[in-house]
Design an enzyme around this catalytic site. Structure first.
Site, PDB file in Angstrom:
ATOM      1  N   ALA A  10       0.824  -1.217   0.000  1.00  0.00           N
ATOM      2  CA  ALA A  10       0.000   0.000   0.000  1.00  0.00           C
ATOM      3  C   ALA A  10       0.854   1.262   0.000  1.00  0.00           C
ATOM      4  O   ALA A  10       0.488   2.276   0.589  1.00  0.00           O
ATOM      5  CB  ALA A  10      -0.928   0.001   1.215  1.00  0.00           C
ATOM      6  N   ARG A  16      -2.278   7.964 -11.466  1.00  0.00           N
ATOM      7  CA  ARG A  16      -3.372   7.934 -12.453  1.00  0.00           C
ATOM      8  C   ARG A  16      -4.727   8.277 -11.848  1.00  0.00           C
ATOM      9  O   ARG A  16      -5.680   8.556 -12.574  1.00  0.00           O
ATOM     10  CB  ARG A  16      -3.425   6.555 -13.129  1.00  0.00           C
ATOM     11  N   LYS A  23      -3.985   6.730  -3.239  1.00  0.00           N
ATOM     12  CA  LYS A  23      -4.843   5.791  -3.965  1.00  0.00           C
ATOM     13  C   LYS A  23      -5.590   4.827  -3.062  1.00  0.00           C
ATOM     14  O   LYS A  23      -6.804   4.655  -3.188  1.00  0.00           O
ATOM     15  CB  LYS A  23      -4.013   5.008  -4.983  1.00  0.00           C
ATOM     16  N   GLY A  78       9.645  -0.757  -6.636  1.00  0.00           N
ATOM     17  CA  GLY A  78       9.027  -1.958  -7.155  1.00  0.00           C
ATOM     18  C   GLY A  78       8.431  -2.847  -6.088  1.00  0.00           C
ATOM     19  O   GLY A  78       8.690  -2.694  -4.886  1.00  0.00           O
ATOM     20  N   ASN A 170      -2.226 -13.164 -14.435  1.00  0.00           N
ATOM     21  CA  ASN A 170      -1.683 -12.992 -13.094  1.00  0.00           C
ATOM     22  C   ASN A 170      -2.425 -11.848 -12.407  1.00  0.00           C
ATOM     23  O   ASN A 170      -2.479 -10.730 -12.927  1.00  0.00           O
ATOM     24  CB  ASN A 170      -0.188 -12.678 -13.190  1.00  0.00           C
TER      25      ASN A 170
END
Length: 459
Positions: A10, A16, A23, A78, A170
């Site tokens: 999180a 976006r 988010k 990542g 996935n």
């Protein structure tokens, strides 16, 4: 029983979403999406939940609270790097670790449980939650070998024409043997265009080591929806709304139009209650059996008794008794309580008022900061004048009283038991029990005066 741990990712900002709100805090059915994830994963008897936070860390911690431990990912390098941040809390643990995304609020506890059970029974070091996608564009594909085992995950951009035809994708949720997970994470490289450490690389590392990698297919693709923008947010809201509504209908609630009825996840509704279109039920609202709500009513943190009707009205933080009629177009503000068999009619506003059983405020009135007894009738246009510009004061109307239309009750004031207030009165002093109070100017009639006014208009 195998020890179980959960890591919730999180930390992302979610650019976006184009929002100042992080988010994972965007709400689905009135609850931050990451809270849905935490609630569902906590229901499968995990021993520890660790949430990886980054952007908006303090806000995320505030919403989740004591349901999770937290680790800060200071740089977003990542998904593999994110999970590695939990190493200090998990590296010495034996058991199963499930890694879930904080932006997948629709996955149910049943799916998580099935994934974990499949993983532990298969003896796999890693198990991928997969789904059959109607349109797999953009998703990583699950490539299986001749024995139907997982051979590899191919990202969409790297897939050849044959691999692009595969519809098993996935979902980004995984189960791992905990020790194998953290050993493999140390071997993950960031030798890619983004310079990031990807969690799916762990799958390839384990396969190269000859370990078993499995996959569990969920049969509900909608559950796996990840929220990356407002379009997906709206789609998730719709799916969650219908899921909640379906649960209530299966429990005996009639929802006339599920597509246009909005019920929060913590709302409780008794059997044989009817919910009409346009109704919004939020917070910890409780509705007992055989009630009728709507159309176009909004209830927030309210209790509604058996057989009560609420039409085209708004209420918050209030208690409404049994067999009460509310509306149309009534407004119950916080700390209001309506007794059994009461009535709050059209264009009535009630605020911080206790109205006892069998009492009625039928139309066009404001009753605020008041104690109203039982069997009281409050006439049209009555106002409790509770505010002097600086302080609020209480109006008390005792049992069996009758308040005539267009009356002003200037608080603090008490209307005694069984008393009458004449229509058009402005009451500034207490009214004794069993009295009639008249407080209005004496009427004066000037005969013929209207003709003079009409003549002046003509001239």
């Amino acid at each position: 029983m195998t020890n179980r741990y959960a890591v919730v990712l999180a930390a992302g900002q979610g650019t976006r979403m184009k929002s100042k709100l992080y988010k994972v805090l965007h709400p689905i059915a009135g609850r931050p999406m990451v809270q849905h994830v935490i609630d569902q994963i906590s229901s499968v008897n995990v021993d520890k939940v660790i949430t990886i936070v980054g952007f908006g860390a303090e806000d995320v911690k505030k919403h989740i609270g004591a349901k999770s431990e937290f680790v800060l990912q200071e740089e977003q390098l990542g998904t593999g790097h994110a999970v590695l941040q939990a190493e200090a809390l998990l590296k010495d643990k034996e058991g199963t670790t499930i890694v879930v995304c904080g932006d997948t609020p629709l996955i149910t506890k049943e799916t998580y449980q099935s994934l974990i059970d499949h993983h532990e029974k298969s003896g796999a070091k890693a198990t991928i939650l997969t789904a059959k996608a109607p349109n797999p564009f953009g998703y990583g594909r699950i490539i299986r070998n001749e024995a139907n085992g997982v051979e590899r995950i191919v990202e969409h951009k790297d897939a050849n024409d044959k691999e692009l035809l595969v519809d098993e994708i996935n979902t980004g949720t995984y189960c791992f043997d905990n020790q194998a997970l953290f050993q493999a994470l140390k071997q993950v490289s960031n030798n890619n265009a983004q310079g990031e450490y990807y969690l799916p690389d762990v799958i390839e590392i384990l396969q190269q080591q000859g370990e078993i990698v499995s996959a569990y297919i969920t049969h509900n693709f909608d559950e796996t929806l990840g929220i990356n923008d407002r379009v997906a947010l709206a789609e998730a809201e719709k799916i969650m709304k219908l899921r909640i509504n379906e649960r209530h209908m299966k429990n005996g609630v009639t929802i006339v139009d599920p597509e246009h009825t909005y019920i929060g996840p913590d709302v409780k509704i008794g059997a044989d209650t009817i919910i009409h279109p346009g109704t919004i039920l939020k917070g910890e609202t409780v509705i007992e059996e055989e009630a009728e709500i709507g159309p176009y009513s909004e209830l927030i943190n309210c209790y509604v008794g058996k057989g009560t009707i609420v039409k085209q009205s708004v209420a918050s933080d209030s208690k409404i008794g049994n067999h009460v009629k509310v509306g149309p177009y009534a407004h119950l503000r916080p700390e209001s309580s309506i007794g059994n068999n009461g009535k709050i009619g059209n264009f009535v506003e009630i605020k911080k008022t206790d109205l006892k059983e069998n009492s009625k405020v039928s139309h066009l009135s404001y009753i605020g900061d008041a104690h109203v007894g039982s069997n009281v009738n409050i006439g049209c246009g009555t106002i409790t004048v509770n505010y002097d510009g600086k302080h609020k004061y209480v109006t008390t109307i005792e049992d069996d009283s009758f308040i005539g239309c267009n009356s002003n009750l200037i608080a603090p004031v008490t209307i005694g038991r069984g008393s009458y207030v004449a229509a058009g009165s402005t009451i500034t002093k207490d009214v004794p029990e069993d009295s009639l109070s008249v407080a209005r100017a004496r009427q004066t009639n000037k005969e013929g005066y209207a003709s003079k006014i009409k003549k002046q208009k003509k001239d």
